[in-house]
Write an enzyme that holds these catalytic residues in place. Sequence first.
Site, mmCIF file in Angstrom:
data_model
loop_
_atom_site.group_PDB
_atom_site.id
_atom_site.type_symbol
_atom_site.label_atom_id
_atom_site.label_comp_id
_atom_site.label_asym_id
_atom_site.label_seq_id
_atom_site.Cartn_x
_atom_site.Cartn_y
_atom_site.Cartn_z
ATOM 1 N N GLY A 132 -11.117 37.695 66.840
ATOM 2 C CA GLY A 132 -10.258 37.110 65.803
ATOM 3 C C GLY A 132 -9.333 38.143 65.182
ATOM 4 O O GLY A 132 -9.374 39.334 65.523
ATOM 5 N N ARG A 168 -21.215 37.508 49.635
ATOM 6 C CA ARG A 168 -20.610 38.332 48.586
ATOM 7 C C ARG A 168 -21.226 38.102 47.212
ATOM 8 O O ARG A 168 -21.348 39.016 46.420
ATOM 9 C CB ARG A 168 -19.111 38.029 48.493
ATOM 10 C CG ARG A 168 -18.287 38.701 49.554
ATOM 11 C CD ARG A 168 -16.806 38.409 49.300
ATOM 12 N NE ARG A 168 -16.013 38.668 50.477
ATOM 13 C CZ ARG A 168 -14.904 38.003 50.776
ATOM 14 N NH1 ARG A 168 -14.478 37.031 49.987
ATOM 15 N NH2 ARG A 168 -14.226 38.313 51.861
ATOM 16 N N CYS A 219 -9.489 39.927 49.670
ATOM 17 C CA CYS A 219 -8.367 40.866 49.619
ATOM 18 C C CYS A 219 -7.664 40.882 48.259
ATOM 19 O O CYS A 219 -7.253 41.928 47.773
ATOM 20 C CB CYS A 219 -7.371 40.548 50.720
ATOM 21 S SG CYS A 219 -6.988 38.796 50.904
ATOM 22 N N GLN A 242 0.803 36.141 47.600
ATOM 23 C CA GLN A 242 0.005 36.694 48.677
ATOM 24 C C GLN A 242 0.673 36.573 50.038
ATOM 25 O O GLN A 242 1.200 35.514 50.393
ATOM 26 C CB GLN A 242 -1.361 35.996 48.693
ATOM 27 C CG GLN A 242 -2.076 36.087 47.364
ATOM 28 C CD GLN A 242 -3.503 35.552 47.369
ATOM 29 O OE1 GLN A 242 -3.994 35.140 46.317
ATOM 30 N NE2 GLN A 242 -4.156 35.564 48.505
ATOM 31 N N SER A 286 -0.534 37.119 56.192
ATOM 32 C CA SER A 286 -1.597 37.600 57.084
ATOM 33 C C SER A 286 -2.971 37.408 56.472
ATOM 34 O O SER A 286 -3.977 37.413 57.183
ATOM 35 C CB SER A 286 -1.373 39.072 57.429
ATOM 36 O OG SER A 286 -1.421 39.871 56.272
ATOM 37 N N GLY A 287 -3.024 37.210 55.163
ATOM 38 C CA GLY A 287 -4.295 36.932 54.510
ATOM 39 C C GLY A 287 -4.948 35.650 54.994
ATOM 40 O O GLY A 287 -6.148 35.455 54.820
ATOM 41 N N ARG A 321 0.876 31.483 47.985
ATOM 42 C CA ARG A 321 1.236 32.052 49.278
ATOM 43 C C ARG A 321 2.758 32.223 49.305
ATOM 44 O O ARG A 321 3.481 31.300 48.927
ATOM 45 C CB ARG A 321 0.800 31.112 50.409
ATOM 46 C CG ARG A 321 0.941 31.708 51.780
ATOM 47 C CD ARG A 321 -0.074 32.787 52.078
ATOM 48 N NE ARG A 321 -1.433 32.277 52.192
ATOM 49 C CZ ARG A 321 -2.502 33.071 52.166
ATOM 50 N NH1 ARG A 321 -2.382 34.380 52.039
ATOM 51 N NH2 ARG A 321 -3.711 32.562 52.253
ATOM 52 N N HIS A 366 -0.347 41.832 49.084
ATOM 53 C CA HIS A 366 -0.541 40.878 47.997
ATOM 54 C C HIS A 366 -0.012 41.520 46.717
ATOM 55 O O HIS A 366 -0.333 42.666 46.399
ATOM 56 C CB HIS A 366 -2.027 40.550 47.812
ATOM 57 C CG HIS A 366 -2.594 39.706 48.915
ATOM 58 N ND1 HIS A 366 -1.857 39.226 49.975
ATOM 59 C CD2 HIS A 366 -3.863 39.233 49.109
ATOM 60 C CE1 HIS A 366 -2.642 38.508 50.767
ATOM 61 N NE2 HIS A 366 -3.848 38.499 50.277
ATOM 62 N N ASN A 401 -3.369 43.711 52.087
ATOM 63 C CA ASN A 401 -4.482 42.778 52.201
ATOM 64 C C ASN A 401 -5.308 42.942 53.467
ATOM 65 O O ASN A 401 -6.519 42.727 53.437
ATOM 66 C CB ASN A 401 -3.983 41.336 52.096
ATOM 67 C CG ASN A 401 -2.901 41.022 53.095
ATOM 68 O OD1 ASN A 401 -1.837 41.664 53.067
ATOM 69 N ND2 ASN A 401 -3.150 40.089 53.974
ATOM 70 N N THR A 402 -4.702 43.308 54.588
ATOM 71 C CA THR A 402 -5.535 43.406 55.792
ATOM 72 C C THR A 402 -6.055 44.820 56.004
ATOM 73 O O THR A 402 -6.936 45.021 56.821
ATOM 74 C CB THR A 402 -4.786 42.946 57.067
ATOM 75 O OG1 THR A 402 -3.732 43.864 57.342
ATOM 76 C CG2 THR A 402 -4.246 41.548 56.910
#
Lengths: 355, 355, 355, 355
Positions: free
Chosen positions: A19, A115, A154, A181, A184-185, A240, A247, A332-333
């Site tokens: 992924g 989390r 993120c 944001q 790619s998030g 978004r 972000h 973010n990534t």
Amino acid sequence: MADIQLKGKIPVAVLGATGAVGQRFVKLLENHPWFEVTTVTGSERTSGGVYSEACRWVLDEDPPEAVGHLTVQDSEPNLEARIVFSALPAGIAKDVEPQFAKAGYAVCSNASAYRQAAGVPLVIPEVNGDHFDMLEQQRAAQGWDGLIVTSPNCTTTGLAMTLKPLDLAFGVRQVFVTSMQGVSGAGYPGVSFLDIHDNIIPYIGGEEEKLQAETCLLLGRIEGTERFPAEIGISAQTNRVPVIDGHTLSIAVKFDRAPTAEEAILVLEGYEGPAAARGLPSSPEKVIIVRREVDRPQPRRDRNANHGMSVTVGRIRKCPLLDLRMVSVVHNTLRGAASGSIMNAELLVAKGYVK
Amino acid sequence: MADIQLKGKIPVAVLGATGAVGQRFVKLLENHPWFEVTTVTGSERTSGGVYSEACRWVLDEDPPEAVGHLTVQDSEPNLEARIVFSALPAGIAKDVEPQFAKAGYAVCSNASAYRQAAGVPLVIPEVNGDHFDMLEQQRAAQGWDGLIVTSPNCTTTGLAMTLKPLDLAFGVRQVFVTSMQGVSGAGYPGVSFLDIHDNIIPYIGGEEEKLQAETCLLLGRIEGTERFPAEIGISAQTNRVPVIDGHTLSIAVKFDRAPTAEEAILVLEGYEGPAAARGLPSSPEKVIIVRREVDRPQPRRDRNANHGMSVTVGRIRKCPLLDLRMVSVVHNTLRGAASGSIMNAELLVAKGYVK
Amino acid sequence: MADIQLKGKIPVAVLGATGAVGQRFVKLLENHPWFEVTTVTGSERTSGGVYSEACRWVLDEDPPEAVGHLTVQDSEPNLEARIVFSALPAGIAKDVEPQFAKAGYAVCSNASAYRQAAGVPLVIPEVNGDHFDMLEQQRAAQGWDGLIVTSPNCTTTGLAMTLKPLDLAFGVRQVFVTSMQGVSGAGYPGVSFLDIHDNIIPYIGGEEEKLQAETCLLLGRIEGTERFPAEIGISAQTNRVPVIDGHTLSIAVKFDRAPTAEEAILVLEGYEGPAAARGLPSSPEKVIIVRREVDRPQPRRDRNANHGMSVTVGRIRKCPLLDLRMVSVVHNTLRGAASGSIMNAELLVAKGYVK
Amino acid sequence: MADIQLKGKIPVAVLGATGAVGQRFVKLLENHPWFEVTTVTGSERTSGGVYSEACRWVLDEDPPEAVGHLTVQDSEPNLEARIVFSALPAGIAKDVEPQFAKAGYAVCSNASAYRQAAGVPLVIPEVNGDHFDMLEQQRAAQGWDGLIVTSPNCTTTGLAMTLKPLDLAFGVRQVFVTSMQGVSGAGYPGVSFLDIHDNIIPYIGGEEEKLQAETCLLLGRIEGTERFPAEIGISAQTNRVPVIDGHTLSIAVKFDRAPTAEEAILVLEGYEGPAAARGLPSSPEKVIIVRREVDRPQPRRDRNANHGMSVTVGRIRKCPLLDLRMVSVVHNTLRGAASGSIMNAELLVAKGYVK
């Protein structure tokens, strides 16, 4: 972070390696000084194939050659690795991650499954690396040889890293945050061009709730083996925007002891994080970069600061209603996803949880 | 807005007709039922030329043919027109607009020069059309035969129209607002692609101050000839985003008497504005459109609602810190600029200030 | 297109109405003077539901209310309609369209399934409306009460409409074409933002082959019941670009009798198409618009010309290698898709094939 | 490119250092192994100021600190430098560059002023580095101690590098090319977001003429001191597209001896350029990268290959009309502008023209 002596690199696995986030793990670990990817796992559909063929590569940079030759394995706890990075979907992570922890692996998860679970540390090394102290209790309570640690959402990462130094110095009480944001998030294929081009989507499912709950966990404290979330009121609106990475957070903060803008700047610029989290392979030169130009930070121009590992803060100024307003940008990534988990793994090694 | 009987159309002039806002005036007035553009003015550079050649047309739709044949005039108060629409830069508007008012013209200005000046109404018909009552006093005090009325900044327009119905019903006390503003708001050529593509610029010069001051003026009241701004605390962060048209506002509000989300929705949906402002040629079918989908409003999908004259509001929900959060979208160059001034002119006619 | 006398509107069905092209059909037929949507069909998943709920609406404008209340049917030939518009996927269209034709319906298809099939006319009314003469033979050969007509690929539509007037006047022999195609041509969700933002994808599966074959069919002739494709050499490179709507074609042409640029312009501007195709409800005021500005046509500024039904051509100039170069813009989802099929249906009515 | 032994770095100046291309020179030279920026020059407006303040920095990466402290000089030939990189506007370059050449400086120009001038080599090291042999004659004819060499237009660079290996092997006779050019090619502020967002502009002033003339010069030969442009017929259409960096070229080629696609691929992949141009500090690992995926090259994914110094070619296939079609991507501000001139300077040093 003095003297880590490793005899050879530590073998690591990436779960869910085909992924978008999994690919990012694979790429970031390409020349890692401590870790070497020896195993990649995938779904039933890709398992058994050669990674370079089984995986539709979506990152702009090419995949590392060595990993390309690996055979995709099932996500079962019989892999040759000591650390496993989990890029699994939350639903699957829920089942699989504990199996690995039980079997003795150190699971560094980017999934949201655990989390907020009791006993599982949610950690950004520079923010709350000391929460790893919960791990003794985790192992004892679960009867695990291994462990699970998680890294936050993120957007939360950007917010918590901005607030932590200020909280230490002035006590954060209330936060208004509106996020803008990057796409790619949402993973790959994620958002259709037809939906987000020339547009803004003022809603990201579950994001506002995560932002609120996770930030309080990260800024909370542990006492013995118990975790106390910070008591901060947070009101979030997440959007978004048509930006590929990065972000951007528009933030207003109320403090216990209101600083001037200049005091806040000094605290942010000087922040180094806890000693144990300094000098790790993925540690940025500076945790927070403060830009004093009137029109910074900007996601395209600031997201890559220190290989995407620093958070950049600007427009720190008086708020007409609370105490201060400011704007933060986080990649973010990188900092917000795969790199965050890798840095957690580095801290686990530095603290002796993985040998 | 019963019975306006006009003998033929009212001749109008567009001051600064060659710029981006001026062009928008020209285009919007193309088939107006009450007004006919008889004069266009420009700078020294363009004055004397034929409009279609003097003007680098930047709108996507072609210019109206009739106006294309007009000769560009100087901006001097000897024009054949009764109403003049001012799209002049603020600096020039400062000098020129009073000259026209003195000479008997009704000046409907989109410039910022006099928006906050004592004695000059700043008006959105559905919000505070009654502020035109200041005009008697304006004429008396200045010794003018004509008059000046102004329309607000584009972002203010979206905020004030969203807040007005809520203020009437529940009393607005505090507002946090983060804007995501389309690029056309910066005029032409405006923002370089290299600056805003794949990016956000978290700063627009003077915008946050305008948003705060103008909103309070619009929601304020007049007493006799005096104007009292509303006492609302506003904290604003304004951002430029890579969207061509449409300003999106993320808003949190504290009220005197906190409504539920559903109560706020009913009030917004039912809002019709003052009777005098209804049924004007530019009046939208609905002042406020409420979208109940979880991911609306969106600028690309909602900016053109009712020819860009309605404001669309959505995501109305409880705020963890104040009372309600919501998102609004307004078309910045239609409702937020030229159309706003045209509608002011319509209201002037309807109220008998222009005959 | 003299005297169409209809007793009430003709009931029509949209097959595959829940997809992106199907929605476009539904929207375009909203106030059609001749046709009324009485039936919408969908897949197993959506069949039986109310259209407004079964369908994730993706167009920017809201869906028509009347159709929103319809129940989604299966795509089976027992519908109350005389014309069916097919927005089915090619694979399904292959099976379903002949069943409808056999059952007496006039099928106007936007699918690619039968575009190149023997006996099935591929038609743009202004280009080759006379190809409907094949229909007598189609009915006879197949034993159908109904019929199938198809409209071409969106890119082909732009190319064929540009070439037809020139072919009539000067004889087209060779064509180099490089397309820059808007993202909506790929349907919904179609192309991921992550793939096409700030990027170009120099490949669209099957598009180059369609462009070559379909253009030759459209510019070909029929003799009795047989169809002879034009013998034109076409070399095509098709690209996806980050533009939402509108396909831009960079074209170089070699003719039998090379015209000057000015001669070509006159021919294009004067083109009216065959008499039978003029004055239909969807006919644009002009088939081809020629822009003489050095930097036109542009997709954002020209795609909507005449409600998206005209093709705009510009930069007509000498080619250093062939005879002329030029640039064309066509609206891919209007003229190039749903509207093309609707106009075919109008021509069927005008020619008496549907009563 | 064996043994360059430099005693310390060579001092270099950047003329026009405050503009977008000048900034790119400054940034690229930051850690150059052979060159050190000792001088920056600017216009009257910026001259005398400190570079970091005089210059509105537009690149995404921050400016190098050392250069930031330099005082901006006038562009007069009394600078402490041996090489001057010219990023001057063409009009100014016309006057200034010969003054520097006369005064003994080696001028490596990115301006268009002298690209097509008799006696001035237009060079890409891997394409025609041997054209520097013209320099003896240039010095003699002009009576210069210094010299002028130029690097081509960014689009030409991509085309010439793609064609050179093929021309050597098969003889290029005719070329159709349609470009899709990134916005950074137009400098800063360059193209307005309002013009190019969601759009294509099918015209770039002078670009098609440059592309044709410069490509023939680069692929031409010198005989003694005379230059003979290649006799290649080129038909070009240049377009601006909403991509920030990277020019994409859709190319069709006719050869003297038509190769198969596979033969062309082998020639392109194996191309190393002339021996003298190998192993320079800016030389890419491979001159040409061939991608065999059906949908590559793409500007966002391929522009940065080998630090933006390689050209990436793909979709090499039979052309229905000429011999082959293919697509190339070149990074316009790296290989296509500043880096091209820097590599020319490196070749001058390697060949002993600068000591």
